[in-house]
Design an enzyme around this catalytic site. Structure first.
Site, PDB file in Angstrom:
ATOM      1  N   SER A 105       0.805  -1.221   0.000  1.00 23.20           N
ATOM      2  CA  SER A 105       0.000   0.000   0.000  1.00 23.20           C
ATOM      3  C   SER A 105       0.836   1.267   0.000  1.00 23.20           C
ATOM      4  CB  SER A 105      -0.942   0.000   1.201  1.00 23.20           C
ATOM      5  OG  SER A 105      -0.217  -0.092   2.407  1.00 23.20           O
ATOM      6  N   HIS A 146      -5.087  -3.082  -3.085  1.00 25.80           N
ATOM      7  CA  HIS A 146      -4.646  -2.152  -4.137  1.00 25.80           C
ATOM      8  C   HIS A 146      -4.428  -2.853  -5.478  1.00 25.80           C
ATOM      9  CE1 HIS A 146      -4.193   1.071  -1.189  1.00 25.80           C
ATOM     10  NE2 HIS A 146      -3.799   0.095  -0.380  1.00 25.80           N
ATOM     11  N   LYS A 159     -11.466   0.809  -2.713  1.00 24.81           N
ATOM     12  CA  LYS A 159     -10.443   1.525  -3.489  1.00 24.81           C
ATOM     13  C   LYS A 159     -10.883   1.531  -4.964  1.00 24.81           C
ATOM     14  CE  LYS A 159      -7.411   0.360   0.289  1.00 24.81           C
ATOM     15  NZ  LYS A 159      -7.875   1.449   1.158  1.00 24.81           N
TER      16      LYS A 159
HETATM   17  C1  LIG Z   1      -3.387  -3.202   1.995  1.00 25.24           C
HETATM   18  C2  LIG Z   1      -4.644  -2.748   2.665  1.00 25.24           C
HETATM   19  N1  LIG Z   1      -5.422  -3.659   3.257  1.00 25.24           N
HETATM   20  C3  LIG Z   1      -6.568  -3.307   3.855  1.00 25.24           C
HETATM   21  C4  LIG Z   1      -6.966  -2.002   3.917  1.00 25.24           C
HETATM   22  C5  LIG Z   1      -8.218  -1.674   4.655  1.00 25.24           C
HETATM   23  O1  LIG Z   1      -9.298  -1.669   3.808  1.00 25.24           O
HETATM   24  P1  LIG Z   1     -10.589  -0.800   4.195  1.00 25.24           P
HETATM   25  O2  LIG Z   1     -10.229   0.616   3.921  1.00 25.24           O
HETATM   26  O3  LIG Z   1     -11.655  -1.357   3.312  1.00 25.24           O
HETATM   27  O4  LIG Z   1     -10.846  -1.052   5.638  1.00 25.24           O
HETATM   28  C6  LIG Z   1      -6.191  -1.030   3.293  1.00 25.24           C
HETATM   29  C7  LIG Z   1      -6.575   0.396   3.244  1.00 25.24           C
HETATM   30  O5  LIG Z   1      -6.976   1.111   3.970  1.00 25.24           O
HETATM   31  C8  LIG Z   1      -4.997  -1.407   2.674  1.00 25.24           C
HETATM   32  O6  LIG Z   1      -4.201  -0.485   2.108  1.00 25.24           O
END
Ligand SMILES: Cc1ncc(COP(=O)(O)O)c(C=O)c1O
Length: 382
Positions: free
Chosen positions: A181, A209, A239
């Site tokens: 990320s 992502h 996303k």
């Molecule tokens: C790699 C990754 N996993 C999980 C999440 C969490 O997802 P969510 O925003 O749907 O809670 C994010 C981002 O916030 C992320 O970048």
């Protein structure tokens, strides 16, 4: 002040001293441009990679669902009854990821906080890439398993850890971001899949992502010359899919186990119908126009070529500057030129690696990408 406020104030003062204090900046977001402090800025700090959050067809699907079913879902999916839209969304996700079944959670964070403890317990082992997202760490810690980190994308180190520790634990899980990320690079999922099989460990990839962006829109499992062997494909709808919610794509028994054991699914209210309808519409759109899903990566590559940076592997391009102060100053300079490129500081990234994180979307104008690349080459990364 009482001890509670004293505690909070002292913590905040320490963050201030390190340039690490954060604040919520009021920002009205359009598909590409945002308004902040009375200024219009082109945003490179949004994960809405396909600009679907404000797409007319997806808004229409959400509005229609609100008109028909209202705004809230009433209770947990196991209590109030499973809205029929969930089955449709889960079938589409499973098809996209080529798994038997899928399960939708309230968010990506909730997904990882539920999946890992449903599979892994205190006697077990979790190996995590050291740069894995905070919610993979949270899920691993909630499981109370022995948690060990392997060096970033270092399959050899993961193998060493398995050789040293696997024998002492009945079950083992390897977890990693599919697309990292804050670094934008891809995990070696094919190699990790083979390693996991050799040691009877289960591989979980977090494709937050990747979906909609790499692998023809199918995500990081499908980004290489052959699909990787990833029995637990987790991701988020927040996303590239443009809305909100998390998911796990896996075999039918694993998904049925989630409905029985994943506490963040069982004890949390289901997603609102409009959110589920929006995700279905977004997946439809991606399936109808796979070329569209190639655009964020193509734009990111055009940027890295012109800025003289290593070639982008995903829609995320990091520009590592070191100190929090340097990253904040660079972000402020770009803001003066009309760009929102937020500084990312510890603890989101390791100490000494504060950075600008530039996120590309399908709709970013090419001439503005060139202007940003020139500014980065001449002033930020010179
Ligand atoms: C790699 C990754 N996993 C999980 C999440 C969490 O997802 P969510 O925003 O749907 O809670 C994010 C981002 O916030 C992320 O970048």
């Amino acid at each position: 002040m009482d001890s509670l406020d004293d505690f909070a104030a002292a913590k905040l003062a320490a963050l201030d001293r390190g340039g690490l204090r954060r604040a919520l900046a009021e920002t009205a977001r359009g598909p590409l441009y945002v308004e902040r402090n009375g200024r219009r800025l082109l945003s490179f700090s949004c994960n809405d990679y396909l600009n679907l959050a404000q797409h007319p067809q997806i808004k229409a699907a959400a509005v229609a669902a609100i008109e028909r079913w209202g705004v809230g879902s009433g209770a947990s999916r196991l209590v109030t009854g499973n809205h029929p839209l969930f089955a449709e969304l889960e079938a589409r996700l499973a098809r996209l990821k080529d798994t038997e079944a899928a399960c939708v959670f309230g968010s990506g964070f909730l997904a990882n906080a539920g999946i890992i403890p449903a599979l892994i317990g205190p006697d077990d082992l979790v190996l995590l890439d050291e740069l894995s997202h905070a919610c993979l760490w949270a899920g691993a810690r909630l499981s109370r398993a022995a948690v060990r980190a392997f060096r970033h994308n270092d399959v050899g180190h993961a193998a060493d850890l398995l050789r040293a520790h696997r024998g002492r634990h009945p079950r083992a899980l390897i977890a990693t971001d599919g697309v990292f990320s804050m670094d934008g690079d891809l995990a070696p999922l094919v190699e990790l899949g083979r390693l996991a099989r050799r040691h009877d460990a289960w591989l979980l990839s977090d494709d937050a992502h990747g979906i909609g962006v790499v692998g023809g829109g199918r995500g990081s499992t499908f980004a290489g010359p052959e699909p990787a062997d990833v029995p637990l494909q987790m991701g988020t709808l927040s996303k590239a899919i443009g809305g909100y919610g998390g998911y796990l794509c896996a075999s039918r028994p694993v998904i049925d186990l989630m409905t029985n054991r994943a506490r963040t699914l069982i004890y949390s209210t289901g997603l609102p119908p409009a959110t589920v309808a929006a995700a279905i519409a977004a997946l439809d759109l991606i399936a109808r126009d796979p070329e569209y899903a190639t655009r964020p990566l193509a734009k990111a590559k055009a940027f890295t070529r012109r800025a003289g940076l290593p070639e982008a592997q995903s829609a995320i391009v990091p520009i590592v500057l070191g100190s929090a102060a340097a990253a904040l100053a660079a972000s402020r300079r770009l803001e003066a030129d009309g760009f929102l490129v937020v500084a990312i500081r510890p603890p989101t990234v390791p100490d000494g690696t504060a950075r600008l994180r530039v996120a590309f979307t399908a709709g970013h104008p090419d001439d503005e990408i060139e202007r940003l690349a020139d500014l980065v080459r001449e002033r930020v990364h010179a």
